[in-house]
Enzyme design. Structure first.
Site, mmCIF file in Angstrom:
data_model
loop_
_atom_site.group_PDB
_atom_site.id
_atom_site.type_symbol
_atom_site.label_atom_id
_atom_site.label_comp_id
_atom_site.label_asym_id
_atom_site.label_seq_id
_atom_site.Cartn_x
_atom_site.Cartn_y
_atom_site.Cartn_z
ATOM 1 C CG ASP A 265 -1.857 -1.178 1.267
ATOM 2 O OD1 ASP A 265 -2.289 -1.600 0.183
ATOM 3 O OD2 ASP A 265 -2.164 -1.664 2.368
ATOM 4 C CB VAL A 266 2.487 2.827 -2.663
ATOM 5 C CG1 VAL A 266 3.533 3.894 -2.932
ATOM 6 C CG2 VAL A 266 3.134 1.440 -2.670
#
Length: 254
Positions: A130-131
């Site tokens: 998750d960026v």
């Protein structure tokens, strides 16, 4: 023939389906078993299901619900959420799931992840990153629904995943989650150039054209979406949808 995969992404909380925007402001969507049955009828390429509470609350996977979903599913199924041991991962695969998606465990106990890869095979272990962009316009990885920042460079993490034997990486843009404003193509380009591992991209799809752009640019990747496949219009009325074979052939020519 190897081809791109178009992948519905479903989020589970308290046994129900929800949809978020930037990992917040969740909205109840419906029953995961009903959604699975509908996606079966639409002959989707693959489906990913994330229990977004399990790891945060340190709960084990809901094996009973996973089994019910797997029994309904006639498509390849990837599950993530609360998997902390080889035994749990093995049990989920035995229930009929094809791939285990990991996130926080990769940063908390890499030894266990390595053991999963050895025991289950690389093809069965997926890393979800998750960026989010930080204030310096750099991409940062988060765990636990975007609440805990990982103090390690995104591309160092990708290299470590390769060394560990991870079979696939899912890149999920927190900034684009639920916005339906298009994928973060700059992020996708950077990641694609950084690894030869199989990739799936998630976060921001608002139309089939967004999916087409990813496949045209990056070829045989997984292109995942949540809102696009559970909402029918800009007002976000709930309707499970997926491109027909004819639409896929026309848009992507495979």
């Amino acid at each position: 023939m190897i081809r791109p995969r178009i992948i519905p992404s479903l989020l589970i909380r308290d046994k129900g389906l929800v949809k978020t925007v930037n990992f917040k402001n969740e909205k109840y969507i419906g029953d995961p078993l009903n959604a699975t049955r509908i996606f079966n009828d639409k002959e989707v390429d693959e489906i990913v299901i994330f229990d977004i509470d399990a790891s945060v609350k340190n709960n084990e996977p809901d094996f009973n619900l996973i089994e019910k979903i797997a029994r309904q599913s006639r498509m390849p199924l990837c599950y993530g959420g609360g998997v902390k041991s080889e035994a749990a991962a093995q049990k989920i695969l035995e229930l009929g799931v094809e791939k285990i998606a990991l996130s926080s465990l990769f940063f908390e106990n890499l030894k266990v992840v390595s053991g999963m890869v050895r025991k289950l095979g690389s093809q069965s272990v997926v890393l979800v990153l998750d960026v989010k962009k930080n204030n310096e316009n750099q991409y940062t990885v988060y765990i636990h629904n975007g609440t805990v920042e990982i103090k390690e460079n995104l591309f160092s993490i990708i290299s470590k995943a390769e060394e560990t034997g991870i079979g696939e990486i899912i890149i999920n843009s927190i900034d684009r989650d639920g916005t339906m404003e298009g994928y973060d193509f700059a992020l996708l380009e950077k990641v694609r150039n950084a690894t030869s591992l199989p990739l799936s991209f998630l976060g921001g799809a608002g139309s089939l054209n967004d999916i087409k752009k990813v496949i045209k640019k990056h070829g045989n990747v997984g292109v995942a979406a949540g809102s696009l496949f559970v909402y029918c219009d800009s007002k976000k009325a709930v309707l499970i949808t997926y491109p027909s074979k004819e639409e896929k052939n026309k848009l992507f020519k495979y």
